[in-house]
Design a protein around this motif. Structure first.
Motif, PDB file in Angstrom:
ATOM      1  N   LEU A 106       0.861  -1.182   0.000  1.00  0.00           N
ATOM      2  CA  LEU A 106       0.000   0.000   0.000  1.00  0.00           C
ATOM      3  C   LEU A 106       0.898   1.232   0.000  1.00  0.00           C
ATOM      4  O   LEU A 106       2.069   1.154   0.357  1.00  0.00           O
ATOM      5  CB  LEU A 106      -0.904  -0.006   1.237  1.00  0.00           C
ATOM      6  CG  LEU A 106      -1.925  -1.129   1.286  1.00  0.00           C
ATOM      7  CD1 LEU A 106      -2.688  -1.098   2.592  1.00  0.00           C
ATOM      8  CD2 LEU A 106      -2.894  -1.036   0.117  1.00  0.00           C
ATOM      9  N   PHE A 107       0.323   2.380  -0.407  1.00  0.00           N
ATOM     10  CA  PHE A 107       1.109   3.604  -0.430  1.00  0.00           C
ATOM     11  C   PHE A 107       1.019   4.245   0.957  1.00  0.00           C
ATOM     12  O   PHE A 107      -0.022   4.779   1.332  1.00  0.00           O
ATOM     13  CB  PHE A 107       0.587   4.542  -1.515  1.00  0.00           C
ATOM     14  CG  PHE A 107       0.533   3.884  -2.869  1.00  0.00           C
ATOM     15  CD1 PHE A 107       1.632   3.192  -3.372  1.00  0.00           C
ATOM     16  CD2 PHE A 107      -0.614   3.927  -3.638  1.00  0.00           C
ATOM     17  CE1 PHE A 107       1.584   2.561  -4.608  1.00  0.00           C
ATOM     18  CE2 PHE A 107      -0.675   3.312  -4.872  1.00  0.00           C
ATOM     19  CZ  PHE A 107       0.426   2.628  -5.358  1.00  0.00           C
ATOM     20  N   PRO A 108       2.106   4.215   1.725  1.00  0.00           N
ATOM     21  CA  PRO A 108       2.007   4.588   3.137  1.00  0.00           C
ATOM     22  C   PRO A 108       1.741   6.071   3.362  1.00  0.00           C
ATOM     23  O   PRO A 108       1.294   6.458   4.430  1.00  0.00           O
ATOM     24  CB  PRO A 108       3.375   4.200   3.699  1.00  0.00           C
ATOM     25  CG  PRO A 108       4.279   4.173   2.528  1.00  0.00           C
ATOM     26  CD  PRO A 108       3.449   3.788   1.353  1.00  0.00           C
ATOM     27  N   HIS A 109       2.013   6.914   2.355  1.00  0.00           N
ATOM     28  CA  HIS A 109       1.824   8.350   2.564  1.00  0.00           C
ATOM     29  C   HIS A 109       0.407   8.797   2.210  1.00  0.00           C
ATOM     30  O   HIS A 109       0.099   9.975   2.321  1.00  0.00           O
ATOM     31  CB  HIS A 109       2.839   9.139   1.736  1.00  0.00           C
ATOM     32  CG  HIS A 109       2.704   8.918   0.255  1.00  0.00           C
ATOM     33  ND1 HIS A 109       2.791   7.668  -0.312  1.00  0.00           N
ATOM     34  CD2 HIS A 109       2.474   9.773  -0.763  1.00  0.00           C
ATOM     35  CE1 HIS A 109       2.636   7.777  -1.618  1.00  0.00           C
ATOM     36  NE2 HIS A 109       2.431   9.034  -1.919  1.00  0.00           N
ATOM     37  N   LEU A 110      -0.430   7.860   1.782  1.00  0.00           N
ATOM     38  CA  LEU A 110      -1.810   8.201   1.423  1.00  0.00           C
ATOM     39  C   LEU A 110      -2.769   7.472   2.368  1.00  0.00           C
ATOM     40  O   LEU A 110      -2.465   6.384   2.851  1.00  0.00           O
ATOM     41  CB  LEU A 110      -2.104   7.771  -0.019  1.00  0.00           C
ATOM     42  CG  LEU A 110      -1.208   8.372  -1.102  1.00  0.00           C
ATOM     43  CD1 LEU A 110      -1.570   7.795  -2.459  1.00  0.00           C
ATOM     44  CD2 LEU A 110      -1.340   9.879  -1.128  1.00  0.00           C
TER      45      LEU A 110
ATOM     46  N   GLN B 280       6.922  -0.497  -3.829  1.00  0.00           N
ATOM     47  CA  GLN B 280       6.185   0.727  -4.135  1.00  0.00           C
ATOM     48  C   GLN B 280       6.160   0.979  -5.638  1.00  0.00           C
ATOM     49  O   GLN B 280       5.142   1.373  -6.192  1.00  0.00           O
ATOM     50  CB  GLN B 280       6.810   1.916  -3.399  1.00  0.00           C
ATOM     51  CG  GLN B 280       6.619   1.861  -1.900  1.00  0.00           C
ATOM     52  CD  GLN B 280       5.171   2.052  -1.503  1.00  0.00           C
ATOM     53  OE1 GLN B 280       4.523   2.990  -1.917  1.00  0.00           O
ATOM     54  NE2 GLN B 280       4.637   1.120  -0.729  1.00  0.00           N
ATOM     55  N   ALA B 283       3.781  -1.751  -7.097  1.00  0.00           N
ATOM     56  CA  ALA B 283       2.363  -1.501  -6.861  1.00  0.00           C
ATOM     57  C   ALA B 283       1.875  -0.360  -7.744  1.00  0.00           C
ATOM     58  O   ALA B 283       0.783  -0.424  -8.305  1.00  0.00           O
ATOM     59  CB  ALA B 283       2.135  -1.173  -5.384  1.00  0.00           C
ATOM     60  N   ILE B 298       3.671   8.772  -6.163  1.00  0.00           N
ATOM     61  CA  ILE B 298       4.031   7.708  -5.217  1.00  0.00           C
ATOM     62  C   ILE B 298       5.485   7.827  -4.760  1.00  0.00           C
ATOM     63  O   ILE B 298       5.758   7.884  -3.561  1.00  0.00           O
ATOM     64  CB  ILE B 298       3.826   6.315  -5.862  1.00  0.00           C
ATOM     65  CG1 ILE B 298       2.417   6.176  -6.397  1.00  0.00           C
ATOM     66  CG2 ILE B 298       4.176   5.213  -4.876  1.00  0.00           C
ATOM     67  CD1 ILE B 298       1.336   6.306  -5.361  1.00  0.00           C
ATOM     68  N   PRO B 301       7.058  11.829  -3.474  1.00  0.00           N
ATOM     69  CA  PRO B 301       6.603  12.317  -2.167  1.00  0.00           C
ATOM     70  C   PRO B 301       7.250  11.566  -1.003  1.00  0.00           C
ATOM     71  O   PRO B 301       7.607  12.168   0.009  1.00  0.00           O
ATOM     72  CB  PRO B 301       5.095  12.070  -2.198  1.00  0.00           C
ATOM     73  CG  PRO B 301       4.738  12.010  -3.627  1.00  0.00           C
ATOM     74  CD  PRO B 301       5.935  11.465  -4.347  1.00  0.00           C
ATOM     75  N   GLN B 302       7.420  10.265  -1.173  1.00  0.00           N
ATOM     76  CA  GLN B 302       8.017   9.492  -0.082  1.00  0.00           C
ATOM     77  C   GLN B 302       9.528   9.655  -0.051  1.00  0.00           C
ATOM     78  O   GLN B 302      10.137   9.767   1.013  1.00  0.00           O
ATOM     79  CB  GLN B 302       7.679   8.011  -0.248  1.00  0.00           C
ATOM     80  CG  GLN B 302       6.205   7.717  -0.170  1.00  0.00           C
ATOM     81  CD  GLN B 302       5.937   6.225  -0.257  1.00  0.00           C
ATOM     82  OE1 GLN B 302       6.279   5.468   0.618  1.00  0.00           O
ATOM     83  NE2 GLN B 302       5.330   5.809  -1.342  1.00  0.00           N
ATOM     84  N   LYS B 305      10.571  13.014   1.237  1.00  0.00           N
ATOM     85  CA  LYS B 305      10.312  13.132   2.664  1.00  0.00           C
ATOM     86  C   LYS B 305      11.473  12.576   3.484  1.00  0.00           C
ATOM     87  O   LYS B 305      11.945  13.224   4.407  1.00  0.00           O
ATOM     88  CB  LYS B 305       9.027  12.368   2.991  1.00  0.00           C
ATOM     89  CG  LYS B 305       8.615  12.487   4.428  1.00  0.00           C
ATOM     90  CD  LYS B 305       7.207  11.992   4.592  1.00  0.00           C
ATOM     91  CE  LYS B 305       7.182  10.720   5.384  1.00  0.00           C
ATOM     92  NZ  LYS B 305       5.834  10.181   5.498  1.00  0.00           N
ATOM     93  N   ASP B 385       2.684   9.998   9.732  1.00  0.00           N
ATOM     94  CA  ASP B 385       2.804   8.547   9.587  1.00  0.00           C
ATOM     95  C   ASP B 385       2.142   7.807  10.737  1.00  0.00           C
ATOM     96  O   ASP B 385       1.569   6.750  10.556  1.00  0.00           O
ATOM     97  CB  ASP B 385       4.282   8.146   9.532  1.00  0.00           C
ATOM     98  CG  ASP B 385       4.848   8.380   8.151  1.00  0.00           C
ATOM     99  OD1 ASP B 385       4.022   8.632   7.248  1.00  0.00           O
ATOM    100  OD2 ASP B 385       6.065   8.317   7.981  1.00  0.00           O
TER     101      ASP B 385
END
Lengths: 259, 387
Positions: A106-110, B280, B283, B298, B301-302, B305, B385
């Protein structure tokens, strides 16, 4: 031992509309020959369970279907579209093929809801509102609508995997691929994910499932495929597969996991 | 065998009948004493370290306070006020000098009657930064457009002038001081992040030409000192382009700084991309996102961060590196102080020290503000988070 098989499940469809066709597929990682002459014909609505020891190439096989892995020889046709290097065709196939991973991804930031609406909004160009309605519908189906506003990190493994299934369903896929969907779960959570998958099967979804859950295979599969060393060793209806396996390797494998 | 079985049954079977209520930790673990013991005096080595640090503080801080504040000259009009005299045998920092020259430090040789334009530029920039940096601000999408499009265009018109609307042209050779430092750092910061991201993606691209270009650019620019890049930009570039087309000196330095910062930023961003789990990417591809959608929605952004501390580190380094532009003859803040401190009008024993102290305070405040902001963003994202 025999469960009430195929309860509520339609038998394998007789029409021959092809969902996935693999003809003489070979794949190598460097020198290592991972897939050897794979021939697999999946009709629409069929449910295939693929099992085998680790390293037998079963994950690689289903990952070739949506081009997460590239095959080097042979043909793969998905829903009438042949996989080539054409990016447009790959995109077209990926839109229609949902995938569920062992580690959920899953996309953890969403948030959960954003995870579900992302692809419909950006890929299918649906309006946000419609996408959210569809997402809530599928969250209801996997029985966690109350988690919509949370982030994946706040959910249990089983809940995350159900979100992952819902995420794939939001794209309204014609085929669903499951890559060991319960292997990373705590034992207590396996059932909730399997139940969701059984529900999906009852709705007539075409499914290719890599799993070691033999109970699920008995209950849901039209065919069980056993792989070893990159080859399809045996392929049979579950009743026959479990009751009278033909190949020595299959017998050994079954004796190991069905103690 | 049967003995063991009996024993197990009799002695090892256990059922918890009542829950155990939580208790407070022992006093030595909590409170001020606990904190001191744990953090300052936990072992002999730490006791020694604590005492050494205390000594260091005692040794440095009082003289500093004495020089910078207690003995400092706050008001005065000429150098005479900052010279030792019978009434004032010990003279500290000559802030009178800094106050008198503050305009010069801020604007350089920017024409006096046009300085309001620089002030307006500072105000625009400050509003832009606060709007963009404040995570709860309204309309943050507009803030980004404002910061990356509106403010640069307005600043360009404002600072350089546009005679058609009544703003006389001010050549960049007249710019100086804080103005130049801020312009160079800001352009470097604004350009290096997007360009660095593109280069980082290019370096990981599957297209050989793109990858090769990115690798060559990054390695080449990283392989030479910033001073060399600046010399190349200011001395060699004019040799290759026709005289009439030869770009402005400040612009050349800006391009040099921006490209240099981009190469470093590219490596910082690449580290973040490298740290992203493969799942990631898979997916994102599996749900049908295109490459750019996957990156924008996707991966970046991560990745950005987790890279924030390193990005800010690069920004802090860049901000301080801007002082090097004085080598190619650009009059930045530090150069303005250099020029003022050797001015005979203010020649006193403490002028240089005061000037450098002022420079140190200025750079410290700017860099520390950046690093505090990074901490705030990190904390916010970490909270996101957990939420």
């Amino acid at each position: 031992m025999e469960q009430a098989t195929h309860s509520g499940l339609k038998p394998a469809p007789l029409n021959t509309a092809v969902a996935v066709e693999m003809i003489g597929v070979h794949k190598w990682y460097g020198d290592f020959h991972v897939l050897r002459d794979i021939n697999l014909h999946v009709t629409k609505g069929e449910r295939i369970v693929i099992c085998g020891p680790s390293g037998s190439g079963k994950s690689t096989l289903i990952r070739c279907i949506n081009r997460l892995e590239e095959h080097q020889q042979g043909r793969i046709v998905v829903d009438g579209v042949e996989l080539t290097n054409d990016v447009k065709k790959i995109d077209e196939i990926r839109r229609d093929v949902g995938m569920v991973f062992q580690h959920f991804n899953l996309f953890p930031h969403l948030t959960v809801l954003e995870n579900l609406t992302l692809a419909p909004i950006w890929v299918r160009k649906q309006p946000r509102k419609a996408a959210e309605e569809i997402a809530m519908h599928y969250l209801q189906r996997v029985k966690i609508p109350e988690q919509a506003a949370k982030f994946p990190g706040q959910l249990s493994g089983g809940q995350q995997q159900r979100v992952a299934i819902a995420r794939a369903l939001c794209m309204n896929p014609k085929i669903m691929l499951f890559d060991e969907p319960t292997s990373a779960l705590d034992p207590e959570m396996v059932k909730e994910v399997l139940d969701t998958m059984v529900e999906l099967a009852k709705d007539g979804m075409t499914m290719l499932v890599v799993t070691h859950e033999m109970g699920f295979a008995r209950q849901v599969a039209n065919r069980v495929v056993f792989m070893d060393e990159g080859q399809i060793v045996e392929m049979a209806a579950p009743e026959e597969f479990f009751a009278s396996p033909k190949h020595e390797r299959t017998k050994l494998f079954l004796s190991q996991i069905l103690r | 065998m049967s003995d063991i079985a009996t024993m197990t049954d009799a002695n090892l079977a256990f059922v918890q009948r009542a829950p155990i209520a939580p208790m407070r930790p022992p006093l030595t673990e909590a409170g001020a004493i606990g904190w001191l013991r744990k953090n300052l005096f936990s072992s002999l080595f730490n006791v020694v370290l604590t005492l050494l640090c205390a000594l260091l503080v005692v040794w440095i801080v009082p003289p500093m306070v004495k020089f910078l504040i207690v003995d400092a000259v706050w008001d005065g009009a000429t150098r005479i006020d900052c010279l030792p005299s019978p009434q004032r045998p010990e003279v500290g920092a000559c802030w009178a000098f800094v106050i008198e020259r503050l305009g010069f430090f801020t604007y350089g040789f920017y024409p006096f009657e046009e300085r309001w334009r620089v002030d307006l530029f500072f105000a625009l920039l400050a509003v832009g930064i606060v709007w963009l940096a404040w995570l709860n601000a309204p309309a943050r999408g507009l803030a980004a457009i404002n910061f990356f499009v509106v403010v640069p265009i307005l600043s360009y018109i404002l600072l350089l002038g546009w005679p058609a609307i009544g703003l006389p042209r001010v050549e960049t050779t007249q710019w100086g001081g804080v103005l130049v430092t801020i312009v160079v750092a800001w352009v470097g910061i604004v350009v290096s992040l997007p360009l660095g991201i593109l280069l980082a993606l290019g370096r990981r691209s599957r297209l050989p030409a793109v990858r090769l270009f990115s690798v060559i650019f990054i390695e080449f620019v990283r392989g030479v000192p910033l001073i060399t890049v600046l010399f190349m930009a200011s001395v060699m570039l004019p040799l290759f382009v026709p005289d009439t087309w030869s770009p402005d000196k400040l612009l050349r330095a800006l391009v040099g700084v921006a490209l240099f910062a981009s190469a470093y930023m590219a490596e910082v961003v690449r580290a973040g991309l490298q740290a992203m789990p493969k799942g990631q990417y898979e997916a994102a591809m599996a749900v049908g996102l295109s490459y750019w959608q996957m990156m924008r929605l996707i991966i970046l952004p991560q990745a950005l961060k987790i890279t924030i501390p390193n990005i800010v580190n690069s920004y802090v380094a860049l901000f301080k590196d801007t002082t090097l532009v004085f080598i190619v003859g650009i009059f930045d803040f530090l150069r303005a102080i250099e020029a003022a401190r050797i001015d005979p009008q203010w020649a006193t024993p403490v002028t240089s020290t005061t000037g450098y102290a002022f420079a140190a305070i200025f750079y410290f405040i700017c860099c520390y503000a950046m690093s505090r902001y990074a901490r705030y963003v990190e904390a916010r994202l970490a909270a996101g988070d957990r939420r």
